[in-house]
Design an enzyme around this catalytic site. Structure first.
Site, PDB file in Angstrom:
ATOM      1  N   TYR A   1      -6.805 -86.261  25.287  1.00  0.00           N
ATOM      2  CA  TYR A   1      -5.499 -85.939  24.706  1.00  0.00           C
ATOM      3  C   TYR A   1      -4.430 -86.913  25.206  1.00  0.00           C
ATOM      4  CZ  TYR A   1      -8.270 -81.860  23.692  1.00  0.00           C
ATOM      5  OH  TYR A   1      -9.294 -81.058  23.259  1.00  0.00           O
TER       6      TYR A   1
ATOM      7  N   LYS B   1     -22.936 -80.421  28.420  1.00  0.00           N
ATOM      8  CA  LYS B   1     -21.680 -79.703  28.280  1.00  0.00           C
ATOM      9  C   LYS B   1     -21.743 -78.467  29.152  1.00  0.00           C
ATOM     10  CE  LYS B   1     -18.734 -77.401  24.919  1.00  0.00           C
ATOM     11  NZ  LYS B   1     -18.432 -77.193  23.514  1.00  0.00           N
TER      12      LYS B   1
ATOM     13  N   ARG C   1      -9.113 -73.475  23.477  1.00  0.00           N
ATOM     14  CA  ARG C   1      -9.383 -72.249  22.704  1.00  0.00           C
ATOM     15  C   ARG C   1      -8.091 -71.688  22.123  1.00  0.00           C
ATOM     16  NH1 ARG C   1     -14.159 -70.028  26.724  1.00  0.00           N
ATOM     17  NH2 ARG C   1     -15.480 -71.858  26.384  1.00  0.00           N
TER      18      ARG C   1
ATOM     19  N   SER D   1      -9.238 -80.252  27.591  1.00  0.00           N
ATOM     20  CA  SER D   1      -7.893 -79.684  27.515  1.00  0.00           C
ATOM     21  C   SER D   1      -7.362 -79.237  28.871  1.00  0.00           C
ATOM     22  CB  SER D   1      -7.889 -78.517  26.524  1.00  0.00           C
ATOM     23  OG  SER D   1      -8.829 -77.529  26.900  1.00  0.00           O
TER      24      SER D   1
ATOM     25  N   LYS E   1     -19.310 -83.561  29.517  1.00  0.00           N
ATOM     26  CA  LYS E   1     -18.077 -82.804  29.298  1.00  0.00           C
ATOM     27  C   LYS E   1     -18.040 -81.587  30.202  1.00  0.00           C
ATOM     28  CE  LYS E   1     -15.934 -80.028  25.753  1.00  0.00           C
ATOM     29  NZ  LYS E   1     -16.055 -79.368  24.505  1.00  0.00           N
TER      30      LYS E   1
ATOM     31  N   GLU F   1     -31.192 -82.467  29.515  1.00  0.00           N
ATOM     32  CA  GLU F   1     -30.535 -82.288  28.207  1.00  0.00           C
ATOM     33  C   GLU F   1     -30.306 -83.641  27.530  1.00  0.00           C
ATOM     34  OE1 GLU F   1     -29.901 -79.571  26.593  1.00  0.00           O
ATOM     35  OE2 GLU F   1     -29.604 -77.912  27.997  1.00  0.00           O
TER      36      GLU F   1
ATOM     37  N   ARG G   1     -19.885 -68.398  27.344  1.00  0.00           N
ATOM     38  CA  ARG G   1     -20.890 -69.269  26.753  1.00  0.00           C
ATOM     39  C   ARG G   1     -21.963 -69.657  27.776  1.00  0.00           C
ATOM     40  NH1 ARG G   1     -17.900 -69.868  22.372  1.00  0.00           N
ATOM     41  NH2 ARG G   1     -15.979 -71.079  22.248  1.00  0.00           N
TER      42      ARG G   1
HETATM   43  C1  PBG Z   1     -16.721 -76.079  20.993  1.00  0.00           C
HETATM   44  C2  PBG Z   1     -15.824 -77.005  21.708  1.00  0.00           C
HETATM   45  C3  PBG Z   1     -15.026 -76.703  22.811  1.00  0.00           C
HETATM   46  C4  PBG Z   1     -14.354 -77.877  23.145  1.00  0.00           C
HETATM   47  C5  PBG Z   1     -14.740 -78.860  22.248  1.00  0.00           C
HETATM   48  N1  PBG Z   1     -15.661 -78.301  21.364  1.00  0.00           N
HETATM   49  C6  PBG Z   1     -14.765 -75.424  23.496  1.00  0.00           C
HETATM   50  C7  PBG Z   1     -15.805 -74.591  24.044  1.00  0.00           C
HETATM   51  O1  PBG Z   1     -16.965 -74.955  24.195  1.00  0.00           O
HETATM   52  O2  PBG Z   1     -15.436 -73.477  24.361  1.00  0.00           O
HETATM   53  C8  PBG Z   1     -13.395 -77.988  24.290  1.00  0.00           C
HETATM   54  C9  PBG Z   1     -12.562 -79.196  24.342  1.00  0.00           C
HETATM   55  C10 PBG Z   1     -11.431 -79.105  25.295  1.00  0.00           C
HETATM   56  O3  PBG Z   1     -11.294 -78.182  26.112  1.00  0.00           O
HETATM   57  O4  PBG Z   1     -10.605 -80.018  25.236  1.00  0.00           O
HETATM   58  N2  PBG Z   1     -16.667 -76.264  19.625  1.00  0.00           N
END
Ligand code: PBG
Length: 325
Positions: free
Chosen positions: A316, A197, A207, A277, A251, A236, A220
């Protein structure tokens, strides 16, 4: 004239011929819908940055899950938005917490006909917006966090999750969760690890969707991956497999197709890709300005993710693609 490539051209001649020789097929079986459920609201709330996606009430969530099921969609992943946030994110493991209640609702309504995945993280539940608890020096405390993840996995399993999906990128999270699940006799609950990720700029609309702002303008980058690195993703993935992951995830998806392809070479576990997203929002925004044909680009991107080697896709776009396929 005859060129070697004529062979390829001959096989593109008609739609039927192209279908016959297609190497990659996108089907509704490949799709998982991310869904948001929010505590304390009376009717669904549209998410402005994710057109067509909503924060659901418990009731509208169940209706949505039933509708997706009728379209043949095999799975959903649930994200909760609690009324109360605190430093530990304690609503994430409250038996009466919003995701636990929603899991039970969905299970009661649909039985075993839909795979219920619970996103397992605390950023939606903490007041500081980090995926882990924050220590005195302001940094995320990895080892304290994975104990909490273990507790959350038990609460989600008890509520009926088939799969828990840790998305916090804490070291050792998969083993901590496996141990916690096994200790509570949930040997059959699987772990979908968000293994690779990246600290992506593409999570912005998400968010918004879960009302998360990281405190003090933080990010992050200390726990999510640096997008300059590919080998790190493979390390990982190997670590998560060793710790007991049943499936792994890459991701975001489209900027990381190379990672999906490399992952395919080093693991036999199912590979998920999360078309996140921002990837969705970019398609919608460009389509709304008539810059691209959104339906075509959606299909092109999801097919490319499969071509790269993913077994299934969290997107989505699930409902609209399922409706069109
Ligand atoms: C963290 C999490 C995130 C997403 C899924 N789980 C956001 C992040 O790491 O800031 C993002 C998914 C998306 O953007 O569609 N719990």
């Amino acid at each position: 004239m005859s060129f070697p490539n004529r062979r390829l051209r001959r096989l593109r001649k008609s739609q039927a011929l192209r279908r016959l020789v297609a190497e990659t097929r996108l089907s509704v079986d490949d799709l998982v819908a991310p869904l948001f459920v929010r505590e304390g609201i009376d009717s669904p709330i549209p998410i402005p940055s994710l057109s067509g996606v909503q924060q659901h009430t418990r009731q509208s969530l169940v209706e949505e899950v039933k509708h997706l099921h009728s379209l043949g969609v095999p799975g959903v992943i649930l994200f909760g938005i609690p009324e109360q946030k605190d430093p530990q994110g304690s609503e994430a493991w409250n038996p009466e917490g919003i995701v636990q209640l929603a899991l039970q609702d969905c299970r009661d309504a649909i039985g075993q006909d839909m795979v219920l995945i619970a996103d397992l993280c605390i950023d939606e539940y903490t007041d500081h917006g980090h995926c882990g608890v924050v220590g005195e020096d302001g940094s995320v405390d990895n080892d304290q966090t994975i104990t909490i993840y273990g507790q959350i996995s038990q609460a989600q399993a008890r509520a009926g999750a088939d799969i828990v999906a840790p998305s916090g990128m804490m070291d050792g999270q998969v083993r901590a969760i496996r141990d916690a699940l096994d200790a509570d006799n949930y040997q059959e609950v699987a772990i979908l690890a968000y293994s690779a990720k990246y600290a992506s700029g593409l999570y912005g609309p998400f968010r918004d969707a879960v009302d998360v702002t990281i405190a003090d303008g933080g990010d992050r980058k200390t726990y999510q991956q640096d997008w300059r690195n590919g080998r790190e993703a493979l390390a990982e993935i190997r670590a998560d497999e060793e710790e007991g992951a049943d499936m792994i995830m890459v991701k975001p998806a489209t900027p990381y197709l190379d990672i999906i392809t490399e992952a395919r070479k080093i693991t036999d576990l199912p590979i998920a890709a999360y078309h996140v997203s921002g990837e969705y929002a970019m398609i919608k925004a460009a389509a709304s300005q008539n810059l691209i044909d959104g339906d075509t680009v959606a299909l092109e991107q999801l097919t490319a993710i499969k071509r790269a080697g993913a077994d299934f896709i969290l997107t989505y776009l699930t409902k609209e693609i399922a409706e069109s396929l």
